[in-house]
Write a protein that holds these residues in place. Sequence first.
Motif, PDB file in Angstrom:
ATOM      1  N   ARG A  69       0.834  -1.212   0.000  1.00 15.88           N
ATOM      2  CA  ARG A  69       0.000   0.000   0.000  1.00 15.88           C
ATOM      3  C   ARG A  69       0.867   1.260   0.000  1.00 15.88           C
ATOM      4  NH1 ARG A  69      -3.612  -2.934   3.946  1.00 15.88           N
ATOM      5  NH2 ARG A  69      -5.237  -3.774   2.613  1.00 15.88           N
ATOM      6  N   LEU A  70       1.948   1.241   0.762  1.00 15.71           N
ATOM      7  CA  LEU A  70       2.850   2.386   0.784  1.00 15.71           C
ATOM      8  C   LEU A  70       3.486   2.600  -0.587  1.00 15.71           C
ATOM      9  CD1 LEU A  70       4.265   4.565   2.485  1.00 15.71           C
ATOM     10  CD2 LEU A  70       6.044   2.891   2.958  1.00 15.71           C
ATOM     11  N   ALA A  71       3.868   1.521  -1.235  1.00 15.04           N
ATOM     12  CA  ALA A  71       4.476   1.628  -2.557  1.00 15.04           C
ATOM     13  C   ALA A  71       3.477   2.154  -3.590  1.00 15.04           C
ATOM     14  CB  ALA A  71       5.020   0.270  -3.000  1.00 15.04           C
ATOM     15  N   VAL A  72       2.226   1.782  -3.456  1.00 17.46           N
ATOM     16  CA  VAL A  72       1.207   2.210  -4.416  1.00 17.46           C
ATOM     17  C   VAL A  72       0.791   3.660  -4.166  1.00 17.46           C
ATOM     18  CG1 VAL A  72      -1.170   1.818  -5.159  1.00 17.46           C
ATOM     19  CG2 VAL A  72       0.370  -0.109  -4.862  1.00 17.46           C
ATOM     20  N   HIS A  73       0.706   4.057  -2.897  1.00 15.86           N
ATOM     21  CA  HIS A  73       0.168   5.374  -2.550  1.00 15.86           C
ATOM     22  C   HIS A  73       1.218   6.343  -2.024  1.00 15.86           C
ATOM     23  CE1 HIS A  73      -3.836   3.838  -3.148  1.00 15.86           C
ATOM     24  NE2 HIS A  73      -3.576   2.830  -2.337  1.00 15.86           N
ATOM     25  N   TRP A  74       2.475   6.182  -2.354  1.00 14.02           N
ATOM     26  CA  TRP A  74       3.532   7.014  -1.790  1.00 14.02           C
ATOM     27  C   TRP A  74       3.370   8.474  -2.186  1.00 14.02           C
ATOM     28  CZ3 TRP A  74       6.865   9.990  -4.579  1.00 14.02           C
ATOM     29  CH2 TRP A  74       6.933   9.735  -5.953  1.00 14.02           C
ATOM     30  N   LEU A  75       2.950   8.751  -3.398  1.00 11.68           N
ATOM     31  CA  LEU A  75       2.826  10.135  -3.840  1.00 11.68           C
ATOM     32  C   LEU A  75       1.713  10.854  -3.074  1.00 11.68           C
ATOM     33  CD1 LEU A  75       3.832  12.332  -5.701  1.00 11.68           C
ATOM     34  CD2 LEU A  75       2.219  11.533  -7.425  1.00 11.68           C
ATOM     35  N   PHE A  76       0.610  10.174  -2.841  1.00  4.61           N
ATOM     36  CA  PHE A  76      -0.469  10.754  -2.044  1.00  4.61           C
ATOM     37  C   PHE A  76       0.016  11.085  -0.640  1.00  4.61           C
ATOM     38  CE2 PHE A  76      -3.779  10.041   1.143  1.00  4.61           C
ATOM     39  CZ  PHE A  76      -4.634  11.089   0.818  1.00  4.61           C
ATOM     40  N   LEU A  77       0.766  10.175  -0.023  1.00  2.00           N
ATOM     41  CA  LEU A  77       1.257  10.395   1.336  1.00  2.00           C
ATOM     42  C   LEU A  77       2.248  11.548   1.395  1.00  2.00           C
ATOM     43  CD1 LEU A  77       1.661   6.678   2.433  1.00  2.00           C
ATOM     44  CD2 LEU A  77      -0.133   8.279   3.103  1.00  2.00           C
ATOM     45  N   VAL A  78       3.121  11.652   0.408  1.00  4.21           N
ATOM     46  CA  VAL A  78       4.077  12.766   0.374  1.00  4.21           C
ATOM     47  C   VAL A  78       3.339  14.086   0.188  1.00  4.21           C
ATOM     48  CG1 VAL A  78       5.954  13.797  -0.996  1.00  4.21           C
ATOM     49  CG2 VAL A  78       6.019  11.371  -0.394  1.00  4.21           C
ATOM     50  N   ASN A  79       2.365  14.120  -0.721  1.00  8.92           N
ATOM     51  CA  ASN A  79       1.586  15.340  -0.937  1.00  8.92           C
ATOM     52  C   ASN A  79       0.769  15.715   0.297  1.00  8.92           C
ATOM     53  OD1 ASN A  79       2.472  15.902  -3.532  1.00  8.92           O
ATOM     54  ND2 ASN A  79       0.919  14.613  -4.467  1.00  8.92           N
ATOM     55  N   LEU A  80       0.230  14.733   0.983  1.00  7.72           N
ATOM     56  CA  LEU A  80      -0.520  14.994   2.208  1.00  7.72           C
ATOM     57  C   LEU A  80       0.394  15.606   3.270  1.00  7.72           C
ATOM     58  CD1 LEU A  80      -3.193  14.672   3.784  1.00  7.72           C
ATOM     59  CD2 LEU A  80      -2.357  12.432   4.498  1.00  7.72           C
TER      60      LEU A  80
END
Length: 101
Positions: free
Chosen positions: A32-43
């Motif tokens: 999940r972290l690998a798939v959603h890393w950009l969302f987490l960084v932007n958040l």
Amino acid sequence: MDSEQTPPRATRQPVTGRTRDFVLFADRAIWRLAVHWLFLVNLFWGLYVGLPFLAPVLMNAGLETPAKLIYLLYRPACHQRPERSYFLGGPQATYSIEELD
């Protein structure tokens, strides 16, 4: 070499129980972290940039405790000098150095 001198082959035991559950949980979390890393960084960066703008709004709304917490968190990174700040809800939006002395 004959078969008497070769060491016995190690047999793998299947992973079961809590170890298996932990490995599956860790594998899914990493995926999940690998798939959603950009969302987490932007958040993260959105919160980092947005919270300083939220602090005076909270202070003006009467929510002093969360606003003071935000000011405390940003104290090492922000100058918070009155002559370089905007005042929300005050008699003036800005003040010069002469007016503050």
